[in-house]
Structure formats: C-alpha cells, structure tokens
Design an enzyme around this catalytic site. Structure first.
Site, mmCIF file in Angstrom:
data_model
loop_
_atom_site.group_PDB
_atom_site.id
_atom_site.type_symbol
_atom_site.label_atom_id
_atom_site.label_comp_id
_atom_site.label_asym_id
_atom_site.label_seq_id
_atom_site.Cartn_x
_atom_site.Cartn_y
_atom_site.Cartn_z
ATOM 1 C CG MET A 1 -2.052 -1.475 0.803
ATOM 2 S SD MET A 1 -2.266 -1.928 -0.358
ATOM 3 C CE MET A 1 -4.036 0.008 -0.462
ATOM 4 C CG HIS B 1 -5.974 -1.404 -9.524
ATOM 5 N ND1 HIS B 1 -5.555 -0.714 -8.107
ATOM 6 C CD2 HIS B 1 -7.481 -1.209 -9.633
ATOM 7 C CE1 HIS B 1 -7.000 -0.308 -8.394
ATOM 8 N NE2 HIS B 1 -7.561 0.049 -9.147
HETATM 9 C C1 GRF Z 1 -5.992 -6.888 -3.411
HETATM 10 O O1 GRF Z 1 -7.461 -6.667 -3.464
HETATM 11 C C2 GRF Z 1 -5.327 -6.180 -4.317
HETATM 12 O O2 GRF Z 1 -5.403 -5.969 -6.159
HETATM 13 C C3 GRF Z 1 -4.833 -4.786 -4.085
HETATM 14 O O3 GRF Z 1 -4.374 -5.346 -2.824
HETATM 15 C C4 GRF Z 1 -5.537 -6.680 -2.068
HETATM 16 C C5 GRF Z 1 -3.968 -7.385 -1.279
HETATM 17 O O4 GRF Z 1 -5.099 -8.279 -1.084
HETATM 18 N N1 GRF Z 1 -3.562 -4.242 -4.611
HETATM 19 P P1 GRF Z 1 -4.359 -9.677 -0.147
HETATM 20 O O5 GRF Z 1 -3.762 -8.803 0.783
HETATM 21 O O6 GRF Z 1 -3.126 -10.230 -1.579
HETATM 22 O O7 GRF Z 1 -5.245 -10.699 0.345
#
Ligand code: GRF
EC number: 2.1.2.2
Length: 195
Positions: free
Chosen positions: A88, A107
């Site tokens: 993030m 994404h």
């Molecule tokens: C996913 O929905 C991805 O598309 C976004 O962040 C989320 C991560 O989910 N960038 P996780 O941590 O892999 O469960």
C-alpha cells in the site's frame, strides 16, 4: 528467476503465487517484504517457508533512505522481478529506476477505471455492471503502467460489496499466478548487478 513479493496486508495473493510456482525449479521466492509488522502476510510467509523482511519509512531519517534500502535489499538478493501484492505504498524513483519494467502490480478494477486504494468500492458505488482485475507493470503514476492482463467480473443485481470483493479476489488468485507463470515461461532473466 528470482522474485521478491511486497505486501502490506493479508497476503492472499502472495500465498497463491508462491503455492502455484514454488515447485518450479526455475523459480525462487527470495523474500516477502512488508512495511507492516502486523501484516498477516508474515504468518503466511512463515507457513510457506519464505524469508520475511520488514521495514517502514519511519525507521529511516528520510524517505529516500527507505527507498534506497529497498533497492539494496533487492539487488543484494539478486531479485529479478518485484511483485506487488497489496503493497500500500507508492514505489519511489530509486526502485523504479533500478527495476524499470520489472515491478508488477495487481489492481482490483479494470484499469484505467477506478485506480487508487478503493478500486472495488469505487466501482460498486459507481453502479457499473462490470469491473474486474488488472495486472500491470508499475510506472511513476498510480495504477497507470502498461497492462499485462485483465479479467472482467460482473456485478450482478443484489450483489453486496462483500460479494463483489469475494468475486474479485477469486479472479485475482487465478490471474496473478497465471501472469507470473507466463513470465517464468518466457524465461526473461536480468543481471541486476549492472543497475
Ligand atoms: C488485492 O485486492 C489487490 O488487488 C490489491 O490489494 C489487495 C491485496 O489482497 N492491490 P491480499 O493482501 O493479497 O489478500
């Protein structure tokens, strides 16, 4: 081919990628990097036997030092590709320059629609009947780099936001490992030491 995966949260995409490819002798998952000490991704990495590196910008005097640390971390480990899986933070120019076209992100929308942190909710609230998942190369913009793969997800009448999240994650868990598989099969290999 040596991969580092960056995640800040649950790490379900990280887990799916590793589970899909760890038996391939051409592949090594060098480490999980996280900027969140409490990230559940750390537990998944332990379960999967993937080493974990943790650091935060606040551990460094200035943000640039954090960015440079990430470059060193990846270059010392001879990482070929960086896979962002729910990381993030914006990727700073040191890492972008060192790993140009070798940083991939997933994404949860059909880019260029609904970029940013809340892509699923934004599509849901916009009332569209179709959204999806995008895997793309990372550039200096937010969710703007060249698209490698996309898959559509329909928003059906009566779907709650939670329903849509579930559908999106199911697609993500297939699409990201598939794109990584293509990369492995293409057999691209880069000498990171020349960066
Ligand atoms: C996913 O929905 C991805 O598309 C976004 O962040 C989320 C991560 O989910 N960038 P996780 O941590 O892999 O469960």
């Amino acid at each position: 081919m040596r991969f580092a995966i960056f995640a800040s949260g649950s790490g379900s995409n990280f887990q799916k990628i590793v589970e899909s490819h760890y038996q391939n002798p051409k592949v090594e998952f060098v480490f999980l990097f996280t900027d969140q000490k409490q990230a559940y991704a750390i537990q998944r990495a332990k379960m999967l036997g993937v080493p974990v590196k943790v650091a935060q910008p606040k551990d460094f005097p200035v943000r640039l030092e954090y960015e440079k640390y990430l470059v060193e971390l990846c270059q010392e480990a001879k990482v070929d590709y960086i896979l962002l899986a729910g990381y993030m933070r914006i990727i700073g120019s040191p890492l972008l320059n060192a790993y140009a076209n070798r940083i991939i992100n997933i994404h949860p929308s059909l880019l260029p629609d609904f970029p940013g942190r809340t892509g699923i909710a934004d599509a849901y609230n916009a009332g569209v009947t179709e959204t999806g998942v995008t895997v793309h190369l990372v550039d200096e913009g937010i969710d703007t780099g060249p698209i490698l793969a996309q898959e559509k997800v329909t928003i059906d009448e009566g779907d709650t936001l939670a329903d849509l999240e579930t559908k999106i994650h199911q697609i993500e868990h297939q699409l990201y490992p598939r794109v990584v598989g293509q990369l492995i099969e293409e057999g691209k290999r880069y000498d990171t030491s020349i960066n």
